[in-house]
Motif scaffolding. Structure first.
Motif, short mmCIF file in Angstrom:
data_model
loop_
_atom_site.label_atom_id
_atom_site.label_comp_id
_atom_site.label_asym_id
_atom_site.label_seq_id
_atom_site.Cartn_x
_atom_site.Cartn_y
_atom_site.Cartn_z
N SER A 202 -19.50 61.45 -25.22
CA SER A 202 -18.81 60.21 -24.82
C SER A 202 -18.35 60.31 -23.37
O SER A 202 -18.45 59.34 -22.60
CB SER A 202 -17.62 59.93 -25.74
N LEU A 203 -17.84 61.48 -22.99
CA LEU A 203 -17.44 61.70 -21.60
C LEU A 203 -18.63 61.58 -20.67
O LEU A 203 -18.55 60.97 -19.60
CB LEU A 203 -16.77 63.07 -21.45
N LEU A 204 -19.75 62.17 -21.08
CA LEU A 204 -20.97 62.07 -20.27
C LEU A 204 -21.43 60.62 -20.16
O LEU A 204 -21.86 60.18 -19.09
CB LEU A 204 -22.08 62.92 -20.88
N LEU A 205 -21.31 59.89 -21.25
CA LEU A 205 -21.71 58.47 -21.25
C LEU A 205 -20.85 57.68 -20.27
O LEU A 205 -21.38 56.90 -19.46
CB LEU A 205 -21.56 57.91 -22.66
N ILE A 206 -19.54 57.90 -20.32
CA ILE A 206 -18.63 57.15 -19.45
C ILE A 206 -18.81 57.55 -17.99
O ILE A 206 -18.93 56.68 -17.11
CB ILE A 206 -17.16 57.40 -19.89
N MET A 207 -18.86 58.85 -17.72
CA MET A 207 -18.97 59.30 -16.34
C MET A 207 -20.30 58.95 -15.71
O MET A 207 -20.36 58.56 -14.54
CB MET A 207 -18.72 60.82 -16.26
N SER A 208 -21.38 59.05 -16.48
CA SER A 208 -22.68 58.66 -15.93
C SER A 208 -22.74 57.16 -15.70
O SER A 208 -23.37 56.69 -14.74
CB SER A 208 -23.81 59.11 -16.87
N GLY A 209 -22.06 56.39 -16.56
CA GLY A 209 -21.99 54.95 -16.34
C GLY A 209 -21.26 54.61 -15.05
O GLY A 209 -21.68 53.73 -14.29
N ILE A 210 -20.16 55.33 -14.79
CA ILE A 210 -19.42 55.13 -13.55
C ILE A 210 -20.29 55.51 -12.35
O ILE A 210 -20.31 54.81 -11.33
CB ILE A 210 -18.12 55.96 -13.55
N GLN A 211 -21.01 56.62 -12.47
CA GLN A 211 -21.89 57.04 -11.38
C GLN A 211 -22.95 55.99 -11.09
O GLN A 211 -23.25 55.71 -9.92
CB GLN A 211 -22.57 58.37 -11.75
N ALA A 212 -23.53 55.42 -12.14
CA ALA A 212 -24.55 54.39 -11.95
C ALA A 212 -23.97 53.17 -11.22
O ALA A 212 -24.61 52.61 -10.32
CB ALA A 212 -25.14 53.98 -13.30
N VAL A 213 -22.76 52.78 -11.60
CA VAL A 213 -22.10 51.64 -10.94
C VAL A 213 -21.84 51.96 -9.47
O VAL A 213 -22.09 51.13 -8.59
CB VAL A 213 -20.78 51.29 -11.66
N LEU A 214 -21.35 53.17 -9.18
CA LEU A 214 -21.06 53.56 -7.79
C LEU A 214 -22.33 53.58 -6.95
O LEU A 214 -22.33 53.15 -5.79
CB LEU A 214 -20.38 54.93 -7.76
N CYS A 215 -23.42 54.08 -7.53
CA CYS A 215 -24.69 54.08 -6.80
C CYS A 215 -25.19 52.66 -6.57
O CYS A 215 -25.77 52.35 -5.53
CB CYS A 215 -25.74 54.90 -7.56
N GLY A 216 -24.96 51.79 -7.56
CA GLY A 216 -25.32 50.39 -7.38
C GLY A 216 -24.52 49.73 -6.26
O GLY A 216 -25.05 48.95 -5.47
N ILE A 217 -23.23 50.07 -6.20
CA ILE A 217 -22.37 49.54 -5.13
C ILE A 217 -22.87 50.01 -3.77
O ILE A 217 -22.94 49.25 -2.80
CB ILE A 217 -20.91 49.97 -5.34
N GLN A 218 -23.27 51.30 -3.69
CA GLN A 218 -23.76 51.82 -2.42
C GLN A 218 -25.09 51.20 -2.03
O GLN A 218 -25.37 51.03 -0.84
CB GLN A 218 -23.89 53.35 -2.47
N ALA A 219 -25.91 50.84 -3.01
CA ALA A 219 -27.17 50.17 -2.69
C ALA A 219 -26.89 48.83 -2.00
O ALA A 219 -27.53 48.49 -1.00
CB ALA A 219 -27.99 49.95 -3.96
N VAL A 220 -25.90 48.09 -2.54
CA VAL A 220 -25.51 46.82 -1.91
C VAL A 220 -24.86 47.08 -0.55
O VAL A 220 -25.15 46.40 0.44
CB VAL A 220 -24.55 46.04 -2.82
#
Length: 201
Positions: free
Chosen positions: A160-178
């Motif tokens: 669950s921790l991996l799921l949450i943290m990887s989800g946050i990482q994906a969002v942060l990478c998406g923000i950086q793409a923009v």
């Protein structure tokens, strides 16, 4: 906030998340906090190294690139600072995509592992006693796993921790793409406008 400053904040956030994901994946190799005599008793998804490779190693590269963007002197083509900054911001989009793929890999593995449940000793054999996440809403089913002790909450918590943290990482990478796209099109706030031959604004 300047695009370079925003990227630096994102990079500084990604590094501790990558370290935590790596540690969580390592802990999963010790079911219930104990070593196992047979490596085949470890849940299969742990061996795919979602937290170590996907959200760990692959995330370090974009994080370091993001951190270095604000410190770049941006000296680019024809002595124009904004041109160099824009190229650096464009390259960050590619690294953001790499980070997004790594985080996505870890996210999917974690979701599959949570739904499938842990591999454990049911008394007769080592197998997967749960089906389609049925144990998530019914804690009495956890008794099917006789050993390792506390394997169900152990795996559930870490994945669950991996799921949450990887989800946050994906969002942060998406923000950086923009953010990188904006930096590519508009340049950084510190490198705006036309430049003279000496590289100054």
């Amino acid at each position: 906030m300047c695009t370079g400053g925003c990227a630096k904040c994102l990079g500084a956030t990604l590094i501790p998340l990558a370290v935590l994901c790596t540690l969580a994946n390592i802990l999963l190799f010790f079911p219930g906090g104990k070593t196992v005599e047979d490596s085949t008793h470890i849940t299969d998804e742990v061996w795919y190294f979602g937290g170590i490779v996907g959200s760990g190693v692959l995330m370090i590269f974009p994080a370091l690139v993001f951190l270095g963007l604000q410190n770049s002197d941006c000296c680019g083509c024809c002595g124009c600072r904004s041109c160099g900054k824009r190229f650096a911001m464009f390259s960050s989009i590619l690294f953001a995509a790499l980070g997004f793929l790594g985080a996505g890999y870890c996210f999917i593995l974690s979701a599959v592992a949570i739904n499938r449940g842990p591999k454990c000793n049911t008394g007769s054999d080592w197998n997967y006693p749960f089906n389609n996440g049925d144990y998530l809403g019914n804690h009495t089913l956890w008794d099917k796993c006789q050993s390792p002790k506390d394997i169900v909450p152990w795996n559930l918590t870490l994945f669950s921790l991996l799921l949450i943290m990887s989800g946050i990482q994906a969002v942060l990478c998406g923000i950086q793409a923009v953010n990188g796209l904006l930096g590519t099109l508009c340049g950084d706030c510190k490198c705006c406008g036309c430049c003279g031959g000496d590289g100054t604004v």
